[in-house]
Design an enzyme around this catalytic site. Structure first.
Site, PDB file in Angstrom:
ATOM      1  N   ASP A 247       0.100  -8.553   7.208  1.00  0.00           N
ATOM      2  CA  ASP A 247       0.442  -8.395   5.784  1.00  0.00           C
ATOM      3  C   ASP A 247       0.996  -9.698   5.217  1.00  0.00           C
ATOM      4  O   ASP A 247       0.761 -10.040   4.058  1.00  0.00           O
ATOM      5  CB  ASP A 247       1.487  -7.271   5.634  1.00  0.00           C
ATOM      6  CG  ASP A 247       1.339  -6.500   4.328  1.00  0.00           C
ATOM      7  OD1 ASP A 247       0.666  -6.997   3.416  1.00  0.00           O
ATOM      8  OD2 ASP A 247       1.915  -5.399   4.218  1.00  0.00           O
TER       9      ASP A 247
ATOM     10  N   HIS B  11       6.202   2.072   5.621  1.00  0.00           N
ATOM     11  CA  HIS B  11       5.803   0.690   5.349  1.00  0.00           C
ATOM     12  C   HIS B  11       6.271   0.369   3.934  1.00  0.00           C
ATOM     13  O   HIS B  11       5.774   0.946   2.968  1.00  0.00           O
ATOM     14  CB  HIS B  11       4.277   0.582   5.469  1.00  0.00           C
ATOM     15  CG  HIS B  11       3.709  -0.751   5.078  1.00  0.00           C
ATOM     16  ND1 HIS B  11       3.291  -1.680   6.009  1.00  0.00           N
ATOM     17  CD2 HIS B  11       3.463  -1.315   3.868  1.00  0.00           C
ATOM     18  CE1 HIS B  11       2.812  -2.757   5.379  1.00  0.00           C
ATOM     19  NE2 HIS B  11       2.906  -2.560   4.080  1.00  0.00           N
TER      20      HIS B  11
ATOM     21  N   HIS C 233       7.674  -2.472   0.831  1.00  0.00           N
ATOM     22  CA  HIS C 233       7.790  -3.833   0.282  1.00  0.00           C
ATOM     23  C   HIS C 233       9.117  -3.946  -0.461  1.00  0.00           C
ATOM     24  O   HIS C 233       9.709  -2.949  -0.860  1.00  0.00           O
ATOM     25  CB  HIS C 233       6.605  -4.148  -0.632  1.00  0.00           C
ATOM     26  CG  HIS C 233       5.347  -4.445   0.142  1.00  0.00           C
ATOM     27  ND1 HIS C 233       4.807  -5.694   0.232  1.00  0.00           N
ATOM     28  CD2 HIS C 233       4.559  -3.638   0.899  1.00  0.00           C
ATOM     29  CE1 HIS C 233       3.729  -5.653   0.994  1.00  0.00           C
ATOM     30  NE2 HIS C 233       3.546  -4.416   1.413  1.00  0.00           N
TER      31      HIS C 233
ATOM     32  N   CYS D 216       0.647  -8.325  -1.651  1.00  0.00           N
ATOM     33  CA  CYS D 216      -0.625  -7.632  -1.429  1.00  0.00           C
ATOM     34  C   CYS D 216      -1.646  -8.255  -2.354  1.00  0.00           C
ATOM     35  O   CYS D 216      -1.445  -8.280  -3.564  1.00  0.00           O
ATOM     36  CB  CYS D 216      -0.485  -6.137  -1.708  1.00  0.00           C
ATOM     37  SG  CYS D 216      -2.063  -5.269  -1.662  1.00  0.00           S
TER      38      CYS D 216
ATOM     39  N   ASN E 250       6.835  -7.749   2.352  1.00  0.00           N
ATOM     40  CA  ASN E 250       7.407  -6.594   3.028  1.00  0.00           C
ATOM     41  C   ASN E 250       8.907  -6.783   3.132  1.00  0.00           C
ATOM     42  O   ASN E 250       9.415  -7.903   3.057  1.00  0.00           O
ATOM     43  CB  ASN E 250       6.857  -6.485   4.454  1.00  0.00           C
ATOM     44  CG  ASN E 250       5.401  -6.106   4.470  1.00  0.00           C
ATOM     45  OD1 ASN E 250       4.541  -6.963   4.421  1.00  0.00           O
ATOM     46  ND2 ASN E 250       5.140  -4.830   4.503  1.00  0.00           N
TER      47      ASN E 250
HETATM   48 ZN    ZN Z   1       1.942  -3.891   2.701  1.00  0.00          ZN
END
Ligand code: ZN
Length: 307
Positions: free
Chosen positions: A16, A208, A210, A241, A250
């Site tokens: 990522d 997950h 951010h 992203c 993240n």
């Molecule tokens: Zn992500």
């Protein structure tokens, strides 16, 4: 679940994070950083993504990264695979842990892979069928809370899609992803509670998140309160992203390690060694970094020198 039960942090910086960096990071540098993260105690990482090299040239060396990571002792390396075709490429390269992904938001999914979530769900079922039983599967539901195009995502949209996806197998870890960083702790707690109540047969749940609006750690804590013990994070808060305009990195790995260790929940990760890697990652050309603990510890070190 015990408040002190161990926490698993999945380091997603090499996927990522690196994918958001423009200048190509030499493969040897990527492999060295993965090795140093492993040295710091990380035993689970999302090391790359199998995508079209023309769409994401930064990750064109996925095969080489997979073979190098396979030599690290006791490292569970997962690779992101957005379609069956890429999953087949990952399996051919020796990947043992596939991280499938699709978006709850139709517009986001079409933007990512040019197909609807239902078309991706059919592809996901084909990935499950193609993988032998010893291949581990993580299912990531992107935009589970918020979409950059349509805003807040309702719980029923997530649960309804999960119902379809879990028909393929429930022997899977499901990650609910705050792709944009616009989730809030109450929403995170509520969605995990609803999902766990509706699908108790799912092997494990993961979050997950951010840190776009500074709520990455707060949202992780809300998921932890709901019983989640697997968290994605990126070293130095790297990332963004490419398909979620304005989303920053993240939640920083070092921020979660700091938070959980202060709470007495073991992550198995050595903060000092992690911070040394974070400083080097922050210096990568083109890196956009975030998090708080790295800078707080640097400030403290300066203070100590000045005294
Ligand atoms: Zn992500």
């Amino acid at each position: 679940m015990s408040k002190s039960s161990p926490v698993t942090i999945v380091e997603v910086g090499p996927r990522d994070g690196f994918q958001s960096i423009g200048p190509f990071i030499p493969t040897a540098t990527k492999i060295a950083l993965i090795g140093r993260l492993h040295d710091a105690g990380l035993r689970r990482m999302e090391i790359t993504s199998f995508v079209s090299p023309s769409a994401l040239p930064q990750l064109a060396d996925a095969e080489d990264v997979v073979s190098a990571a396979a030599t690290l002792h006791d490292l569970d390396s997962q690779v992101l695979v957005p379609t069956l075709r890429h999953a087949e490429r990952a399996l051919a390269a020796g990947a043992r842990h596939l991280s499938a992904v699709l978006s709850v938001s139709e517009r986001h999914n079409i933007g990512n892979v040019r197909r609807t979530p239902l078309e991706s769900a059919a592809d996901y079922a084909a990935i499950i069928a193609a993988a032998s039983p010893d291949i581990r599967i993580r299912l990531n539901l992107a935009t589970s809370f918020d979409c950059p195009h349509v805003g807040c995502i309702g719980e029923e949209a997530v649960l309804g899609l999960l119902e379809i996806l879990l028909a393929a197998t429930t022997d899977v870890e499901v990650a609910l992803c705050d792709t944009t960083g616009r989730a809030d702790p109450r929403h995170v707690r509520s969605l995990f509670a609803s999902a766990q109540a509706r699908f108790p047969e799912v092997s494990a749940w993961a979050f997950h998140g951010h840190d776009t609006f500074g709520l990455g750690a707060a949202n992780a804590l809300a998921a932890w309160d709901a019983g989640v013990r697997v968290f994605d994070a990126a070293i130095a808060g790297l990332g963004g992203c490419p398909f979620a305009p304005g989303a920053t990195g993240n939640v920083a790995t070092e921020d979660l390690v700091w938070m959980f260790s202060r709470m007495g929940a073991d992550t198995g990760i050595e903060l000092d060694r992690l911070l040394a890697v974070a400083r080097n990652v922050a210096d990568l050309p083109g890196a956009q970094v975030g998090g708080r603990v790295r800078q707080a510890m640097e400030a403290r070190a300066c203070l100590a020198v000045a005294q």
